[in-house]
Design a protein around this motif. Structure first.
Motif, PDB file in Angstrom:
ATOM      1  N   LYS A   1     -11.462 -46.536 -20.116  1.00 35.41           N
ATOM      2  CA  LYS A   1     -10.061 -46.308 -20.508  1.00 35.41           C
ATOM      3  C   LYS A   1      -9.952 -45.733 -21.921  1.00 35.41           C
ATOM      4  CE  LYS A   1      -5.639 -48.502 -21.235  1.00 35.41           C
ATOM      5  NZ  LYS A   1      -5.521 -48.049 -22.624  1.00 35.41           N
ATOM      6  N   ILE A   2     -10.500 -46.464 -22.889  1.00 33.11           N
ATOM      7  CA  ILE A   2     -10.351 -46.054 -24.293  1.00 33.11           C
ATOM      8  C   ILE A   2     -11.256 -44.855 -24.619  1.00 33.11           C
ATOM      9  CG2 ILE A   2     -10.691 -46.795 -26.689  1.00 33.11           C
ATOM     10  CD1 ILE A   2     -10.004 -49.638 -25.777  1.00 33.11           C
ATOM     11  N   GLY A   3     -12.501 -44.923 -24.118  1.00 34.55           N
ATOM     12  CA  GLY A   3     -13.464 -43.861 -24.427  1.00 34.55           C
ATOM     13  C   GLY A   3     -13.017 -42.501 -23.944  1.00 34.55           C
ATOM     14  N   SER A   4     -12.550 -42.437 -22.698  1.00 32.21           N
ATOM     15  CA  SER A   4     -12.138 -41.128 -22.177  1.00 32.21           C
ATOM     16  C   SER A   4     -10.892 -40.633 -22.907  1.00 32.21           C
ATOM     17  CB  SER A   4     -11.885 -41.202 -20.667  1.00 32.21           C
ATOM     18  OG  SER A   4     -10.857 -42.119 -20.408  1.00 32.21           O
ATOM     19  N   SER A   5     -10.030 -41.572 -23.300  1.00 32.85           N
ATOM     20  CA  SER A   5      -8.821 -41.178 -24.017  1.00 32.85           C
ATOM     21  C   SER A   5      -9.172 -40.614 -25.400  1.00 32.85           C
ATOM     22  CB  SER A   5      -7.910 -42.410 -24.142  1.00 32.85           C
ATOM     23  OG  SER A   5      -7.014 -42.258 -25.179  1.00 32.85           O
ATOM     24  N   ILE A   6     -10.076 -41.276 -26.114  1.00 29.87           N
ATOM     25  CA  ILE A   6     -10.485 -40.791 -27.449  1.00 29.87           C
ATOM     26  C   ILE A   6     -11.153 -39.429 -27.326  1.00 29.87           C
ATOM     27  CG2 ILE A   6     -12.133 -41.180 -29.345  1.00 29.87           C
ATOM     28  CD1 ILE A   6     -11.620 -44.183 -29.053  1.00 29.87           C
ATOM     29  N   SER A   7     -12.074 -39.315 -26.399  1.00 33.38           N
ATOM     30  CA  SER A   7     -12.804 -38.054 -26.247  1.00 33.38           C
ATOM     31  C   SER A   7     -11.858 -36.919 -25.845  1.00 33.38           C
ATOM     32  CB  SER A   7     -13.894 -38.237 -25.203  1.00 33.38           C
ATOM     33  OG  SER A   7     -14.558 -37.044 -25.013  1.00 33.38           O
ATOM     34  N   GLY A   8     -10.947 -37.209 -24.918  1.00 34.28           N
ATOM     35  CA  GLY A   8      -9.992 -36.189 -24.476  1.00 34.28           C
ATOM     36  C   GLY A   8      -9.071 -35.756 -25.602  1.00 34.28           C
ATOM     37  N   GLU A   9      -8.589 -36.725 -26.358  1.00 32.50           N
ATOM     38  CA  GLU A   9      -7.658 -36.421 -27.454  1.00 32.50           C
ATOM     39  C   GLU A   9      -8.342 -35.561 -28.529  1.00 32.50           C
ATOM     40  OE1 GLU A   9      -6.032 -39.952 -29.376  1.00 32.50           O
ATOM     41  OE2 GLU A   9      -5.829 -38.823 -31.235  1.00 32.50           O
ATOM     42  N   ILE A  10      -9.528 -35.999 -28.962  1.00 31.30           N
ATOM     43  CA  ILE A  10     -10.215 -35.264 -30.038  1.00 31.30           C
ATOM     44  C   ILE A  10     -10.741 -33.920 -29.516  1.00 31.30           C
ATOM     45  CG2 ILE A  10     -12.154 -35.341 -31.675  1.00 31.30           C
ATOM     46  CD1 ILE A  10     -11.646 -38.322 -31.955  1.00 31.30           C
ATOM     47  N   GLY A  11     -11.216 -33.915 -28.269  1.00 29.56           N
ATOM     48  CA  GLY A  11     -11.701 -32.658 -27.676  1.00 29.56           C
ATOM     49  C   GLY A  11     -10.596 -31.618 -27.581  1.00 29.56           C
ATOM     50  N   THR A  12      -9.401 -32.064 -27.181  1.00 30.61           N
ATOM     51  CA  THR A  12      -8.267 -31.130 -27.093  1.00 30.61           C
ATOM     52  C   THR A  12      -7.902 -30.618 -28.485  1.00 30.61           C
ATOM     53  OG1 THR A  12      -7.469 -32.343 -25.185  1.00 30.61           O
ATOM     54  CG2 THR A  12      -5.891 -30.874 -26.232  1.00 30.61           C
TER      55      THR A  12
END
Lengths: 251, 246
Positions: B99-110
Motif C-alpha cells: 500500500k504505502i510502498g507503491s504509493s510512494i514510488s508512484g508519487e515520486i516517479g510521476t
C-alpha cells in the motif's frame, strides 16, 4: 550575463556537446535552436546544472557555476527561474500555492505577504479566477502562465524556458512569447529559451544560438538570420514555405 | 554488476536525503501530512487483515493442539505470540509495503517524469531530502502505533473466532493471552517494525526517484518497489530473528 566556455558533455560513448562556447546577454531574449538530437536540451540542462558537463565552464555574471560548492550553487539557483516543457507544476498544490512555493522555501515572508506576492505574479501573467484551482483543472496555456508566475515570484536574474510553446495553439503561443519578452525587460533578466518554434525565433530572437550535432553552427540576431549564408541553418530554419517566403521578402 | 551499481546508487541517495531540511516548519508540516496518510490511511486495511489473520491463527492452533495433555489456554498463548512476534510486525508490514510502498514510488516517479523533481533542483532544493526524509521520519514514528493496534486487533479477532466457533471458550482464550507474557516480544516486534518502516519508505522512494521514461516506467518502478521491499523485509526478518532470538 551567462558565458559558456568550451562545454563538453558525453553520455557513455556518445559525445553530445563538443566544445560549445557562447554568451547569453542580460536583458535580452536568447534563443537556442537546432534540430532534434542537436544537443540543445542537454546544453540547457548543463547550464542550469541538471547535468554535470565533462569539461568547460558556465559563468553566471563572472562566477563559475560548475566550480562552485553545493552552498554556492544553491545561492545562484535561487536567482534562477525555469519554465519547463510540461510546466512541472506541483500536482498537490493549487495555482496560488505553486506560485508561492519558492517564497515559502527561501524567504522569511509571512503567509499573508507570500499570498500577496503570489497574487501579484498571477495577475502579471494575466491569469485570474484560477488561484484556488489545481494544475489538473487548468488548460496547457494556463499551466505555462502559472509556471512563468512561479518562475518570477522570487525576482530571478536568470530565466530558462524549455520549449515554452510546445503543445499550445498559435494564438496562445504568441501570448506566452510576448509575456516572456515583457518579463525579460521588466526584470532585466538573462533569458534563455530552447525552442523549435520558428515564429518565436523570428519574433523575439534578440540573440540566437544554432546548434548542430553538438557544435555551435551559427549565432546572431533574428535580422541576421534572414540573410544567413550557412546551408545547415538555411535548411533547418527555412524548411517551410512560409519561412522561405519570409526570407525572400527580406531580400 | 547492475546490482552493485544499484546498491552504490542507493547509498549515495541515502547520504543525500539525510541532510538538514531547508525549513523546519515545512518539514514538520510534511511529516504530519505523511503520518496522517500512512497511519490513518492504513487503518482499515490493517484492521481487516489483523482480525481475520488472528481468527485464522486461533482456529489453526486449535486444530493442531488437539490433545488432552494440552490445556485450551495454550491456544491463546500460541495465537498471542504468533501475532506479536511475527504476524503484526512482518505480515502487516508486507501488506503496508504494497500500500504505502507503491504509493510512494508512484508519487515520486510521476514527479520525476513530469520534471517536478527537476523544478525543485533548479530552485536549489535538495529534492531527495525534501521529498523522502519526511516520509521516512513519519513511517518510523507512526507505523509502530499501527503495528501495536494490529496486535490488539489480531488477538481480538482470535478471541471472537474461538468463541463463535466454539473451539476455544472465552475464559480459556483470555487466560491464555495473559499467561507467560514476555514484554521483550513486543520490544522485538517494534525493532522489526522500525527496520521494516525504513526499508519500505527508502527502497520505494529510491525506485521512484530514479524512474526514467514515462508512465510505463512509473508502473514498473512501483512494482519493483513492492517486490524489493518484501524481499528485504523477509531477509531482515531472518537477520533480526537470529540476532534477538537465536
Amino acid at each position: 550575463m551567462i558565458e559558456v566556455k568550451n562545454l563538453i558533455k558525453s553520455f557513455e560513448h556518445k559525445t553530445v556537446l563538443q566544445g560549445v562556447s557562447c554568451v547569453f546577454e542580460k536583458g535580452k531574449v536568447n534563443l537556442i535552436i537546432g534540430g532534434s538530437g542537436s544537443g540543445k536540451t542537454v546544453f540547457q540542462k548543463c547550464i542550469v546544472g541538471l547535468f554535470k558537463p565533462d569539461s568547460g565552464s558556465v559563468m553566471y555574471d563572472g562566477r563559475d557555476f560548475i566550480a562552485m560548492n553545493k552552498e554556492e550553487k544553491k545561492e545562484v539557483r535561487q536567482d534562477i527561474g525555469m519554465l519547463f516543457q510540461g510546466s512541472a507544476l506541483f500536482d498537490s498544490l493549487t495555482v496560488e500555492q505553486n506560485v508561492a512555493f519558492p517564497l515559502k522555501m527561501f524567504t522569511d515572508m509571512t503567509a499573508a505577504q507570500r499570498l500577496h506576492r503570489a497574487n501579484e505574479c498571477i495577475k502579471r501573467v494575466k491569469l485570474e479566477n484560477a488561484n484556488k484551482l489545481y494544475p489538473s483543472e487548468i488548460s496547457g496555456g494556463m499551466k505555462k502562465r502559472v509556471a512563468i508566475a512561479r518562475a518570477i515570484a522570487n525576482n530571478p536574474k536568470y530565466l530558462f524556458c524549455d520549449e515554452p510553446n510546445s503543445g499550445l495553439d498559435p494564438v496562445t503561443s504568441i501570448v506566452i512569447d510576448k509575456l516572456i519578452v515583457e518579463i525579460t525587460q521588466e526584470y532585466n533578466m538573462t533569458t534563455i529559451i530552447n525552442t523549435h518554434d520558428m515564429n518565436s525565433v523570428i519574433e523575439m530572437g534578440e540573440r540566437i544560438v544554432f546548434l548542430h550535432k553538438g557544435k555551435l553552427q551559427w549565432q546572431g540576431t533574428n535580422t541576421e538570420l534572414l540573410s544567413v549564408k550557412d546551408k545547415t541553418v538555411i535548411d533547418f530554419v527555412f524548411a517551410t514555405q512560409i519561412m522561405q517566403a519570409l526570407r525572400n521578402d527580406s531580400k | 554488476m547492475k546490482h552493485i551499481f544499484e546498491i552504490g546508487r542507493y547509498w549515495l541517495f541515502v547520504k543525500d536525503l539525510f541532510t538538514r531540511p531547508e525549513k523546519w516548519p515545512v518539514f514538520w508540516q510534511q511529516v504530519l501530512v505523511e503520518m496522517e496518510s500512512m497511519g490513518f490511511g492504513s487503518l482499515v486495511i490493517v484492521a481487516i487483515n489483523s482480525i481475520f489473520m488472528g481468527a485464522v491463527i486461533t482456529i489453526q492452533s486449535a486444530y493442531n493442539l488437539v490433545s488432552p495433555a494440552v490445556p485450551l489456554s495454550a491456544i491463546g498463548i500460541v495465537a498471542r505470540d504468533s501475532i506479536i512476534i511475527e504476524f503484526s510486525p512482518t505480515i502487516i508490514m508486507m501488506v503496508l509495503a504494497g500500500k504505502i510502498g507503491s504509493s510512494i514510488s508512484g508519487e515520486i516517479g510521476t514527479m520525476r517524469v513530469t520534471e517536478q523533481i527537476d523544478a525543485l533542483e533548479i530552485m536549489g532544493i535538495n529534492s531527495a531530502s525534501f521529498l523522502v526524509f519526511p516520509k521516512i521520519f513519519a513511517a518510523i514514528f507512526i507505523l509502530p502505533f499501527v503495528v501495536i493496534l494490529s496486535m490488539f486487533m489480531g488477538v481480538f479477532g482470535g478471541w471472537i473466532a474461538g468463541d463463535l466457533t466454539g473451539v476455544v471458550p472465552s475464559a480459556d482464550y483470555l487466560k491464555g493471552i495473559q499467561d507467560s507474557f514476555l514484554p521483550f516480544n513486543v520490544f522485538f516486534a517494534l525493532v522489526k517494525t522500525v527496520t521494516f518502516a525504513y526499508i519500505i519508505t527508502s527502497v520505494s522512494a529510491y525506485h521512484g526517484y530514479f524512474t526514467d521514461g514515462g508512465s510505463l516506467e512509473v508502473g514498473k518502478a512501483s512494482t519493483k518497489a513492492v517486490v524489493y521491499s518484501n524481499i528485504l523485509i523477509l531477509l531482515f526478518d531472518y537477520i533480526l530473528t537470529m540476532l534477538f532470538l537465536a
